[in-house]
Design a protein around this motif. Structure first.
Motif, mmCIF file in Angstrom:
data_model
loop_
_atom_site.group_PDB
_atom_site.id
_atom_site.type_symbol
_atom_site.label_atom_id
_atom_site.label_comp_id
_atom_site.label_asym_id
_atom_site.label_seq_id
_atom_site.Cartn_x
_atom_site.Cartn_y
_atom_site.Cartn_z
ATOM 1 N N ALA A 1 43.434 100.106 -20.068
ATOM 2 C CA ALA A 1 43.319 99.233 -18.897
ATOM 3 C C ALA A 1 43.577 99.959 -17.590
ATOM 4 C CB ALA A 1 44.282 98.054 -19.036
ATOM 5 N N ASP A 2 44.002 101.225 -17.658
ATOM 6 C CA ASP A 2 44.180 102.013 -16.438
ATOM 7 C C ASP A 2 42.895 102.720 -16.025
ATOM 8 O OD1 ASP A 2 46.796 101.232 -16.259
ATOM 9 O OD2 ASP A 2 47.624 103.085 -17.099
ATOM 10 N N ASP A 3 41.855 102.617 -16.843
ATOM 11 C CA ASP A 3 40.576 103.253 -16.541
ATOM 12 C C ASP A 3 39.707 102.290 -15.741
ATOM 13 O OD1 ASP A 3 37.596 103.899 -17.177
ATOM 14 O OD2 ASP A 3 38.661 105.707 -17.788
ATOM 15 N N ASP A 4 39.310 102.720 -14.549
ATOM 16 C CA ASP A 4 38.590 101.824 -13.635
ATOM 17 C C ASP A 4 37.232 101.382 -14.156
ATOM 18 O OD1 ASP A 4 37.742 104.528 -13.279
ATOM 19 O OD2 ASP A 4 36.793 104.000 -11.388
ATOM 20 N N ILE B 1 37.700 98.702 -17.630
ATOM 21 C CA ILE B 1 38.105 97.314 -17.399
ATOM 22 C C ILE B 1 36.902 96.399 -17.159
ATOM 23 C CG2 ILE B 1 40.418 97.871 -16.586
ATOM 24 C CD1 ILE B 1 39.405 97.555 -13.722
ATOM 25 N N LYS B 2 35.747 96.993 -16.852
ATOM 26 C CA LYS B 2 34.540 96.190 -16.676
ATOM 27 C C LYS B 2 34.081 95.576 -17.994
ATOM 28 C CE LYS B 2 32.996 99.065 -12.788
ATOM 29 N NZ LYS B 2 31.927 99.955 -12.251
ATOM 30 N N ASN C 1 50.092 101.646 -16.237
ATOM 31 C CA ASN C 1 50.193 100.725 -15.100
ATOM 32 C C ASN C 1 49.723 99.317 -15.437
ATOM 33 O OD1 ASN C 1 50.998 102.865 -13.279
ATOM 34 N ND2 ASN C 1 48.870 103.563 -13.355
ATOM 35 N N ASN C 2 48.824 99.212 -16.407
ATOM 36 C CA ASN C 2 48.231 97.924 -16.764
ATOM 37 C C ASN C 2 48.117 97.816 -18.282
ATOM 38 O OD1 ASN C 2 47.255 97.157 -13.882
ATOM 39 N ND2 ASN C 2 46.327 99.162 -14.220
ATOM 40 N N ALA D 1 53.441 101.492 -21.498
ATOM 41 C CA ALA D 1 54.525 102.460 -21.625
ATOM 42 C C ALA D 1 55.386 102.417 -20.364
ATOM 43 C CB ALA D 1 53.956 103.857 -21.830
ATOM 44 N N PHE D 2 56.706 102.518 -20.549
ATOM 45 C CA PHE D 2 57.606 102.599 -19.397
ATOM 46 C C PHE D 2 58.770 103.522 -19.748
ATOM 47 C CE2 PHE D 2 58.914 98.967 -21.926
ATOM 48 C CZ PHE D 2 60.300 99.010 -21.938
#
Length: 457
Positions: free
Chosen positions: A222-225, A228-229, A244-245, A250-251
């Motif tokens: 989901a961090d790949d622009d 997500i499409k 990030n999404n 992961a954190f």
């Protein structure tokens, strides 16, 4: 595997030129040099070879053969099947054989990270299931069918890798394997020479899920622009991951020189994950494996254990200690994303001289200059001390590094591996850390071999 000649005839819509339709074959081979008794020989054709020339040799061992020659004659009455196209016949037989197994099939694709992600998924699933996986990167229109022929009744699921360089290739692989779970790693610029844009790369990769429906699952970064499409597609279940999404995020990430660790929240519980491989990119790869493990009810502790014990395939970010120096062997292949990821790993070594030996990245077309220049900028951004480039395209890596502010006296431009080795001989010191990386066609394992054999003692 066991297939009768009749089944092969039905699958290929071929014509029996000789032999008994009830004879069985127990394997498929496209290489007459490694053929075994019981095999069906499939003589493929290429620009520099014609398998038809080796049918007689193959049949001295094999049980049967395909041919594109309607007039082929054999006097020992072994089954000979005429087909119009032997590669198409290979696909048809593999598709038919795959249909015999009602098990989950997971397909992994993306611009980079496919093999590592596939291997991590395999390790996670193997904690609970008997799993077939693609060996190495047998991810094309020959390798995938040959992988499928290794299926047997003991297998409970399969995870296969799908690569491509143009439109239609993923569709053909999808039609053969009929996956019901798709995993996407990222959309970069690998193979952009043929496809022209990242949008077209996404379109080509999307062929994998064009038939997906209710009950099927798509796992995406989901961090790949671009990826997500895909979320607009109706019907299948989506599972997302990222830093990030994503559903699985992961954190508390800790990146070390040769390992990494992070936490992830699963069903309200925090899972501590440790990887014995370095790099942020491997966190993404492992997150995809976690998603699949959850999807198939693998115990959380087993997921953690599998990932903690994971070891990468040969020539993929292998870290080698050699007589006082360290070698990061990542020579299997290269594209801009994987180059930058590897440089980030090299940049993580503190207190040591960091040397990047970088070769051409191929199949980038009109994007070649800018892509190589961006990698050069990344060299400087990661505080690499010495840059050695190999090949004509890689000259732009050197240009990008110098333009970004790297000392030109620490940048060496070489035309081939031998020249790079000569430079290394003159500059190598104890405790140096070398990253060696380039496209497969650059054969940069020659440099790794030199470093291993001639390292500082």
């Amino acid at each position: 595997m066991i297939l009768t000649v009749k089944e092969i005839l039905d699958a290929t819509e071929g014509k029996l030129l000789s032999g008994d339709i009830n004879i069985c074959v127990s394997g498929i081979s496209t290489d007459s040099r490694t053929i075994k008794s019981g095999d069906l020989f499939i003589p493929l054709k290429g620009e520099r070879f014609n398998g038809e020339e080796f049918i007689d040799d193959a049949l001295n061992v094999a049980s049967a053969s395909l041919t594109e020659s309607i007039n082929y004659i054999r006097h020992d009455n072994k089954p000979i099947i005429f087909v119009k196209d032997t590669k198409d016949a290979l696909h048809r037989i593999a598709k038919y054989y795959r249909s015999k197994f009602d098990i989950p099939f997971i397909a992994v694709t993306g611009s980079s990270g496919k093999t590592t992600t596939k291997d991590m998924i395999y390790d996670v699933l193997s904690m609970k299931y008997n799993v077939l996986k693609t060996i190495g990167n047998f991810n094309n229109e020959i390798g995938l069918p040959l992988t499928l022929f290794k299926l047997n009744d003991d297998h409970e699921m399969a995870v296969v890798e799908m690569g491509m360089s143009g439109f239609g290739e993923i569709r053909r692989l999808k039609n053969i394997a009929s996956p019901n779970v798709a995993v996407y790693t990222n959309i970069g610029v690998a193979h952009i020479e043929k496809l022209g844009s990242r949008e077209n790369i996404l379109k080509a990769k999307s062929e994998l899920i064009e038939d997906f429906k209710d009950g099927d699952t798509i796992v995406i970064n989901a961090d790949d622009d671009m990826l997500i499409k895909l979320l607009d597609k109706k019907g299948p279940k989506f599972v997302t991951y990222g830093i990030n999404n994503g559903n699985i995020k992961a954190f508390d990430i800790e990146l070390k020189e040769e390992s990494s660790k992070y936490k992830v929240l699963i069903d309200g519980c925090v899972l501590d994950v440790e990887l014995n491989v370095p790099g942020k990119h491997n966190i993404y790869n492992s997150l995809a494996a976690i998603c699949i493990g959850i999807q198939f009810d693998v115990n959380k502790d087993d997921i953690r254990k599998a990932l903690s014990e994971f070891q990468p395939s040969a020539m993929r970010l292998n870290i080698i200690d050699a007589f006082g120096i360290k070698i990061i062997n990542d020579v299997y292949n290269a594209n801009p994303s994987s180059m930058k990821a590897a440089l980030s790993v090299l940049g993580g070594y503190a207190g040591k001289r960091k040397i990047a030996v970088l070769g051409n990245m191929l199949e980038l077309g009109q994007y070649a200059d800018v892509a190589h220049r961006e990698v050069g900028e990344h060299v400087k951004e990661n505080d690499i001390d010495v840059l050695i480039t190999v090949g004509d395209y890689a000259l732009k890596i050197a240009d990008g590094a110098v333009e970004k502010g790297m000392d030109k006296n620490n940048v060496f431009r070489c035309g081939n591996n031998a020249e790079a080795i000569d430079v290394i001989k003159n500059i190598m010191k104890e405790s140096d850390v070398f990253l060696v990386k380039g496209s497969r066609g650059m054969k940069m394992e020659e440099i790794v071999k030199f470093l291993q054999e001639s390292a500082y003692k």
